[in-house]
Design an enzyme around this catalytic site. Structure first.
Site, short mmCIF file in Angstrom:
data_model
loop_
_atom_site.label_atom_id
_atom_site.label_comp_id
_atom_site.label_asym_id
_atom_site.label_seq_id
_atom_site.Cartn_x
_atom_site.Cartn_y
_atom_site.Cartn_z
N GLU A 177 0.83 -1.21 0.00
CA GLU A 177 0.00 0.00 0.00
C GLU A 177 0.87 1.26 0.00
O GLU A 177 0.65 2.20 0.78
CB GLU A 177 -0.97 -0.01 1.19
CG GLU A 177 -2.04 -1.07 1.06
CD GLU A 177 -3.14 -0.94 2.09
OE1 GLU A 177 -4.31 -1.18 1.74
OE2 GLU A 177 -2.85 -0.60 3.24
N GLU A 253 -6.55 -7.72 -0.76
CA GLU A 253 -6.91 -7.63 0.65
C GLU A 253 -8.41 -7.37 0.71
O GLU A 253 -8.86 -6.23 0.68
CB GLU A 253 -6.16 -6.51 1.38
CG GLU A 253 -4.74 -6.84 1.77
CD GLU A 253 -4.14 -5.83 2.74
OE1 GLU A 253 -4.92 -5.14 3.45
OE2 GLU A 253 -2.91 -5.73 2.80
#
Length: 623
Positions: A177, A253
């Site tokens: 991320e 995710e």
């Protein structure tokens, strides 16, 4: 048909790795030996699960309908100090990946180097920051040199276990991320080159939340972008498709739960809604990695923390309200997800895991205690310093440190000595118990922004400050900050010098356990050998017990204050009466039929009994 609404993809293919298999990112789908394949993955962190339970958890993932296991690699777990790299026991990543392969599953590996994961320091080693000049998560020479060494140390584990070599690894993720943190394409390019340089040949991916800015900043044109989200699948896949115009769509995710902070509630999500969101995602043809399939536990002092103005340490349990609970048993979410996955995986096994049984419930008395002051000779070596050192400066990167100095406020002027003196610190990271001559005066807590405490008028003698690192920030700009007391330390505005500090050596409690056991033996003739009253901290308490093998235990901590617990030398983690969590799991492999030892470090006060209960209590929820 628009690219933002892809058609339903292929059914899940068999994923048993074979020699010379090839996994690729095709024009529209992932491909295994040239055939389309959908990734149905679940997150399972080897470092949060006892190694003797890995195989059980992986098998239950396959029985839910998954074909892949994803794990982060926690750099700081393997490298607690710069000259160490541990791949043994619960850190035997090779064994974990071999267990994945043995269950006929594929693997996705996310080595970071930054992982977040609600893990201490986001997985970055604390020793990395001691130079004061390192620049993490960017193109900075010191950092990249350390990352290079880390990847070279991982190479013997990862490279031979790629699918190209007959192993389970099909994908490796670059960073984590990154678009939420920075924008440094040169850094990402160097990470790619490093990973390729150690011999990784499988496809590389990145993951970011599906916003234009994060997707643009967090990846490279040469890397396959994936998304992280837990709802509104069609909308978020459409955004992802705008930034990833070809190839398979993947939510790597898929958030099906959340984590907990001390002092808050236990987070849960709707089973029905999570299952519906998963169904929507898969109906659109996407691949998925369920985060988490099984959360496990932040054993020891490994939990992370958030600080967005208020410091919030994460609890010991990482149950995450996942399909498989903290003890490895199916929840309602497991069965709901299994029903959804059966629509997209025609080879889902008939085998089903059993429901959670009641755990053994019993009570044992604490039979010995050892005040912390009396145990200091068993817990390491004192260090002297004219100035106030951080824990990091002393080479202690987790746990507790005891700071000590001598004070005498009676030498001040008569008018000043009549007033209560005030101790002032630059900052407390993260919780400090202040004592004078063995008497507790109060607590300074980071989450309350405490920095000052009044001492008794005419205070003189030994000033002790017991500091707990409650977990390093795992997300945002405060990653890497040192722990302990941050100077200056002043008494009535005057600097305090001449400190002695004991970094508590809690990795091996055998000496403390032996001392407590000897005390127990010497008082065995007393009434049941039990303590006469509550355990007054800071102190260690001791109990021993027998138990039938094969079952996990749940230690009830509701009648204890704050501290940590070890069973047979294994650190179960932290407890705190403020909740939400009120039980600690004791994994069955830690136990033996007879002579189990329990040691508790209680910081305040605790009932003189260790209670084990039939089921976990992770606290109240919003509902």
């Amino acid at each position: 048909m628009s690219e933002s609404t892809p058609a339903a993809g292929p059914e899940a293919a068999s994923v048993t790795a074979t020699p010379a298999s090839r996994f690729a990112i095709g024009a529209e789908q992932f491909e295994l030996d040239g055939e389309p394949v959908r990734i149905l993955s679940g997150a399972l962190h080897y470092f949060r699960v006892h190694p003797d339970l890995w195989r059980d958890r992986i098998r239950k993932a396959r029985e839910m309908g998954l074909n892949t296991i994803e794990t982060y690699v926690a750099w700081n777990a393997h490298a607690p100090h710069e000259d160490e790299f541990d791949l043994s026991g619960g850190l035997d990543l090779g064994r974990f990946l071999d267990d994945v392969a043995a269950e006929g599953m594929h693997a996705i590996v996310r080595p970071g180097p930054y992982i977040c994961a609600e893990w201490d320091n986001g997985g970055l080693p604390s020793w990395l920051f001691t130079s004061g000049t390192v620049g993490v998560r960017r193109d900075e020479p010191q950092y990249l040199a350390a990352v290079q060494r880390y990847l070279e140390q991982l190479a013997p584990v990862l490279v031979p276990r790629q699918i190209d070599n007959g192993g389970p690894i099909i994908l490796v993720q670059i960073e984590n991320e990154y678009g939420a943190y920075g924008s440094d394409p040169v850094y990402l390019e160097k990470l790619v080159a490093m990973n390729r340089g150690i011999g990784l040949t499988v496809p590389f991916t990145t993951v970011d939340q599906p916003t234009d800015e994060m997707l643009a900043n967090g990846s490279l044109p040469s890397l396959h972008k994936t998304g992280s989200f837990g709802s509104r699948s069609a909308e978020r896949l459409a955004t992802l498709r705008e930034h990833q115009p070809t190839g398979p769509l993947m939510c790597s995710e898929f958030w099906d739960g959340w984590f907990d902070f001390w002092g808050a509630h236990h987070h849960t999500t709707s089973t029905a809604q999570s299952a519906a969101d998963l169904d929507e995602l898969l109906a659109l043809g996407a691949s998925v990695n369920i985060y988490m399939f099984h959360g496990g536990t932040n054993f020891g002092f490994t939990n992370g923390a958030n600080d967005k103005g208020v410091y919030q340490p994460i609890v010991t349990s990482y149950d995450y309200d996942a399909p498989l609970d903290e003890a490895g048993f199916p929840t309602s979410k497991y069965w709901a997800f299994r029903e959804v996955l059966a629509k997209y995986n025609p080879s889902i096994p008939d085998a089903r895991p059993s429901a959670a049984p009641s755990a053994p419930a019993f009570r044992v008395p604490l039979t010995a205690s050892l005040p912390l002051d009396a145990a200091t000779n068993l817990l390491g070596e004192w260090v002297t310093s004219d100035e106030l050192p951080t824990m990091d400066a002393l080479g202690l990167f987790r746990g507790f440190a005891l700071y000590r100095t001598e004070i005498d406020t009676t030498v001040s002027s008569a008018s000043a000595s009549a007033l209560p003196p005030v101790l002032e610190l630059g900052e407390v990271r993260d919780r400090a118990i202040v004592r004078l001559n063995g008497v507790t005066l109060g607590v300074l807590a980071r989450d309350h922004h405490d920095r000052r405490i009044a001492l008794p008028a005419g205070a003189r003698g030994t000033l002790d400050i017991l500091v707990e690192d409650q977990g390093r920030v795992d997300y945002g700009p405060r990653i890497g900050e040192p722990k302990g007391l941050i100077g200056p330390a002043c008494l009535n505005g005057e600097p305090l010098h001449r400190w002695t500090v004991l970094p508590l050596a809690l990795d091996d409690l055998s000496a403390v356990t032996d001392a407590l056991a000897a005390t127990t033996a010497s008082v065995a003739a007393s009434v049941a050998g039990a303590l006469a009253g509550p355990l007054a901290g800071p102190a260690f308490g001791y109990a021993s017990f027998d138990v039938d093998p094969g079952a996990d235990l749940y230690l009830d901590t509701r009648d204890w204050g704050k501290g940590a617990v070890w069973v047979n030398g294994f650190n179960l983690g932290r407890y705190w009466s403020r909740g939400p969590q009120h039980t600690l799991i004791v994994p069955a492999p830690v136990l033996r039929p007879t002579g189990n030892t329990l040691v508790v470090l209680e910081l305040h006060a605790a009932a003189p009994t260790a209670s084990f209960v039939a089921s976990p209590d992770l606290g109240h929820t919003d509902f």
